[in-house]
Write a protein that holds these residues in place. Structure first.
Motif, PDB file in Angstrom:
ATOM      1  N   HIS A  50       0.845  -1.199   0.000  1.00 38.42           N
ATOM      2  CA  HIS A  50       0.000   0.000   0.000  1.00 38.42           C
ATOM      3  C   HIS A  50       0.876   1.244   0.000  1.00 38.42           C
ATOM      4  N   ARG A  51       0.685   2.067  -0.988  1.00 39.74           N
ATOM      5  CA  ARG A  51       1.391   3.347  -1.036  1.00 39.74           C
ATOM      6  C   ARG A  51       0.388   4.448  -0.725  1.00 39.74           C
ATOM      7  N   PRO A  52       0.693   5.284   0.230  1.00 39.04           N
ATOM      8  CA  PRO A  52      -0.257   6.350   0.540  1.00 39.04           C
ATOM      9  C   PRO A  52      -0.376   7.302  -0.646  1.00 39.04           C
ATOM     10  N   ARG A  53      -1.603   7.713  -0.914  1.00 45.09           N
ATOM     11  CA  ARG A  53      -1.837   8.671  -1.988  1.00 45.09           C
ATOM     12  C   ARG A  53      -1.405  10.049  -1.519  1.00 45.09           C
ATOM     13  N   PRO A  54      -0.738  10.785  -2.374  1.00 44.89           N
ATOM     14  CA  PRO A  54      -0.351  12.135  -1.967  1.00 44.89           C
ATOM     15  C   PRO A  54      -1.603  12.979  -1.753  1.00 44.89           C
ATOM     16  N   SER A  55      -1.591  13.784  -0.723  1.00 44.95           N
ATOM     17  CA  SER A  55      -2.764  14.621  -0.469  1.00 44.95           C
ATOM     18  C   SER A  55      -2.788  15.755  -1.488  1.00 44.95           C
ATOM     19  N   VAL A  56      -3.971  16.075  -1.929  1.00 45.09           N
ATOM     20  CA  VAL A  56      -4.173  17.115  -2.930  1.00 45.09           C
ATOM     21  C   VAL A  56      -5.218  18.077  -2.402  1.00 45.09           C
ATOM     22  N   VAL A  57      -5.008  19.360  -2.636  1.00 44.13           N
ATOM     23  CA  VAL A  57      -5.948  20.394  -2.205  1.00 44.13           C
ATOM     24  C   VAL A  57      -6.949  20.638  -3.330  1.00 44.13           C
ATOM     25  N   TYR A  58      -8.222  20.655  -2.985  1.00 42.31           N
ATOM     26  CA  TYR A  58      -9.291  20.921  -3.949  1.00 42.31           C
ATOM     27  C   TYR A  58     -10.200  22.020  -3.410  1.00 42.31           C
ATOM     28  N   PHE A  59     -11.003  22.599  -4.297  1.00 42.75           N
ATOM     29  CA  PHE A  59     -12.072  23.497  -3.893  1.00 42.75           C
ATOM     30  C   PHE A  59     -13.275  22.637  -3.534  1.00 42.75           C
ATOM     31  N   ASP A  60     -14.007  23.009  -2.478  1.00 44.53           N
ATOM     32  CA  ASP A  60     -15.219  22.267  -2.143  1.00 44.53           C
ATOM     33  C   ASP A  60     -16.395  22.815  -2.967  1.00 44.53           C
ATOM     34  N   ARG A  61     -17.544  22.214  -2.814  1.00 45.04           N
ATOM     35  CA  ARG A  61     -18.716  22.562  -3.622  1.00 45.04           C
ATOM     36  C   ARG A  61     -19.129  24.023  -3.448  1.00 45.04           C
ATOM     37  N   ARG A  62     -19.125  24.515  -2.238  1.00 46.35           N
ATOM     38  CA  ARG A  62     -19.505  25.912  -1.982  1.00 46.35           C
ATOM     39  C   ARG A  62     -18.537  26.864  -2.675  1.00 46.35           C
ATOM     40  N   GLU A  63     -17.258  26.557  -2.585  1.00 45.56           N
ATOM     41  CA  GLU A  63     -16.244  27.397  -3.227  1.00 45.56           C
ATOM     42  C   GLU A  63     -16.401  27.370  -4.749  1.00 45.56           C
ATOM     43  N   LEU A  64     -16.635  26.173  -5.298  1.00 41.08           N
ATOM     44  CA  LEU A  64     -16.825  26.066  -6.744  1.00 41.08           C
ATOM     45  C   LEU A  64     -18.064  26.813  -7.207  1.00 41.08           C
ATOM     46  N   ASP A  65     -19.128  26.785  -6.415  1.00 41.40           N
ATOM     47  CA  ASP A  65     -20.335  27.539  -6.759  1.00 41.40           C
ATOM     48  C   ASP A  65     -20.026  29.029  -6.882  1.00 41.40           C
ATOM     49  N   LEU A  66     -19.293  29.574  -5.908  1.00 43.32           N
ATOM     50  CA  LEU A  66     -18.933  30.995  -5.954  1.00 43.32           C
ATOM     51  C   LEU A  66     -18.063  31.306  -7.170  1.00 43.32           C
ATOM     52  N   LEU A  67     -17.078  30.465  -7.426  1.00 39.29           N
ATOM     53  CA  LEU A  67     -16.161  30.689  -8.540  1.00 39.29           C
ATOM     54  C   LEU A  67     -16.870  30.591  -9.887  1.00 39.29           C
ATOM     55  N   LEU A  68     -17.708  29.576 -10.053  1.00 38.03           N
ATOM     56  CA  LEU A  68     -18.381  29.397 -11.337  1.00 38.03           C
ATOM     57  C   LEU A  68     -19.473  30.433 -11.564  1.00 38.03           C
ATOM     58  N   ASN A  69     -20.115  30.912 -10.502  1.00 37.66           N
ATOM     59  CA  ASN A  69     -21.084  32.003 -10.653  1.00 37.66           C
ATOM     60  C   ASN A  69     -20.386  33.272 -11.128  1.00 37.66           C
ATOM     61  N   LEU A  70     -19.255  33.590 -10.529  1.00 35.26           N
ATOM     62  CA  LEU A  70     -18.474  34.747 -10.954  1.00 35.26           C
ATOM     63  C   LEU A  70     -18.016  34.574 -12.398  1.00 35.26           C
ATOM     64  N   TYR A  71     -17.533  33.389 -12.726  1.00 40.06           N
ATOM     65  CA  TYR A  71     -17.090  33.099 -14.088  1.00 40.06           C
ATOM     66  C   TYR A  71     -18.234  33.325 -15.088  1.00 40.06           C
ATOM     67  N   GLY A  72     -19.416  32.858 -14.763  1.00 46.62           N
ATOM     68  CA  GLY A  72     -20.575  33.019 -15.641  1.00 46.62           C
ATOM     69  C   GLY A  72     -20.913  34.476 -15.901  1.00 46.62           C
ATOM     70  N   ILE A  73     -20.783  35.315 -14.889  1.00 44.37           N
ATOM     71  CA  ILE A  73     -21.055  36.747 -15.048  1.00 44.37           C
ATOM     72  C   ILE A  73     -20.085  37.365 -16.050  1.00 44.37           C
ATOM     73  N   PHE A  74     -18.805  37.036 -15.928  1.00 43.37           N
ATOM     74  CA  PHE A  74     -17.810  37.614 -16.826  1.00 43.37           C
ATOM     75  C   PHE A  74     -17.867  37.006 -18.227  1.00 43.37           C
ATOM     76  N   VAL A  75     -18.280  35.753 -18.355  1.00 40.71           N
ATOM     77  CA  VAL A  75     -18.474  35.155 -19.672  1.00 40.71           C
ATOM     78  C   VAL A  75     -19.639  35.847 -20.373  1.00 40.71           C
TER      79      VAL A  75
END
Length: 110
Positions: free
Chosen positions: A8-33
């Motif tokens: 067993h090799r431990p998987r390297p930890s990776v940082v992600y955006f959670d759902r709430r953060e993605l909602d804010l980011l994609l809403n902002l993105y949609g406005i500028f698009v």
């Protein structure tokens, strides 16, 4: 004779955006698009940070990057907005507040 399981090799930890953060980011993105200012985005999860980058054209460098760095949570703030030249435009612990740098009266795209 049975085959032994692979070690067993431990998987390297990776940082992600959670759902709430993605909602804010994609809403902002949609406005500028919708305004015709942004055309593409990229999301990257790395070992020390997550990045949401926006582009005017797909073939160019990102106009802005929203960066989430957990190790800065107690110091300078978990989130930051970085311009194309690497300048940190805003930093803080609340993503909604950090994204306020994109308020149309405060920021004009060049």
């Amino acid at each position: 004779m049975t085959a032994s399981p692979a070690p067993h090799r431990p998987r390297p930890s990776v940082v992600y955006f959670d759902r709430r953060e993605l909602d804010l980011l994609l809403n902002l993105y949609g406005i500028f698009v919708a305004a015709g200012e942004w055309k593409d985005y990229a999301i990257d999860g790395l070992s020390d940070r997550a990045e949401f980058a926006v582009f005017r054209r797909t073939s160019e460098a990102p106009l802005y990057r929203v960066v989430k760095q957990p190790k800065l949570r107690g110091k300078q703030g978990l989130y930051s907005v970085v311009s194309i030249g690497g300048q940190i435009l805003k930093r803080g612990g609340d993503l909604r507040q950090v994204l306020s740098v994109f308020d149309r009266q405060k920021l004009k795209l060049v």
